[in-house]
Design an enzyme around this catalytic site. Structure first.
Site, short mmCIF file in Angstrom:
data_model
loop_
_atom_site.label_atom_id
_atom_site.label_comp_id
_atom_site.label_asym_id
_atom_site.label_seq_id
_atom_site.Cartn_x
_atom_site.Cartn_y
_atom_site.Cartn_z
N ARG A 78 0.83 -1.22 0.00
CA ARG A 78 0.00 0.00 0.00
C ARG A 78 0.85 1.26 0.00
NH1 ARG A 78 -3.28 -2.03 4.76
NH2 ARG A 78 -2.09 -3.92 4.36
N GLU B 225 1.79 -6.51 13.51
CA GLU B 225 0.69 -6.65 14.47
C GLU B 225 0.12 -8.07 14.39
OE1 GLU B 225 -2.36 -3.81 13.65
OE2 GLU B 225 -3.53 -4.34 15.41
#
Ligand code: AMP
Length: 178
Positions: A64, A101
């Site tokens: 991204r 994460e």
């Protein structure tokens, strides 16, 4: 960037609970990118802190980060350097492992990608724990770049990534915070 424009950006980000696994609130920027005005405002916001500065290159993180970083580099009139996932770059690379994460990974940079002392900004869509950005910082420093800052559309504040980067001397600019 003014609060009203930042609200426009935040309102265009879609949140998907429990993706890619339970407990993760996934901040989806595809809805922001799909809005021409929102996308333009996002690129303006990412560029704003650096327009009066000398920036030699944007280093952006796959995938991204590429969408945003390419547009930022074009707007700032500087070059673009990709940081890619393991095995994607064809020439000699340096690698750095990092923990995310919700998984762990390795990023790579071409060994000759950065000219000595080139002034670099790092661009990605989101900072959470800061593990990915920290890996980027290590690779850029390893091959001689001077990092003048990092910019993200989204800061997941409670994950502490921004503080982590600032504690290693990299100033962060973020557009929206959760
Ligand atoms: P971190 O290394 O923990 O700062 O994670 C940042 C990277 O993981 C970015 O490239 C993001 O695209 C992705 N990421 C981590 N958490 C999320 C989330 N909650 N929503 C969307 N993307 C995320």
């Amino acid at each position: 960037m003014k609060g009203e424009k930042l609200d426009t950006i935040k309102n265009l980000i879609r949140t998907i609970p429990d993706y890619p696994k339970k407990g993760i609130m996934f901040r989806d920027i595809t809805t922001l990118l799909a809005d021409a005005t929102g996308f333009k405002k996002t690129i303006s916001g990412l560029c704003e802190p650096y327009v009066a500065d000398t920036v030699d290159a944007v280093v952006a993180i796959e995938a991204r980060g590429f969408i945003l970083g390419g547009a930022v580099a074009d707007r700032l009139g500087c070059s673009f350097i990709p940081l890619r996932k393991k095995g994607k770059l064809p020439y000699k690379t340096f690698k750095q492992e990092y923990v995310l994460e919700y998984n762990s990974d390795t990023i790579e940079i071409h060994a000759d990608a950065i000219k000595q002392d080139a002034r670099i900004i790092i661009i990605d869509d989101l900072i959470a724990t800061g593990g990915t950005a920290e890996a980027a910082v290590k690779l850029i420093k390893l091959i001689g770049g001077e990092i003048i800052g990092a910019a993200f559309v989204i800061d997941l504040a409670e994950m502490g990534g921004r503080q982590k980067l600032e504690s290693i001397g990299v100033g962060c600019n973020v557009l929206v915070t959760y």
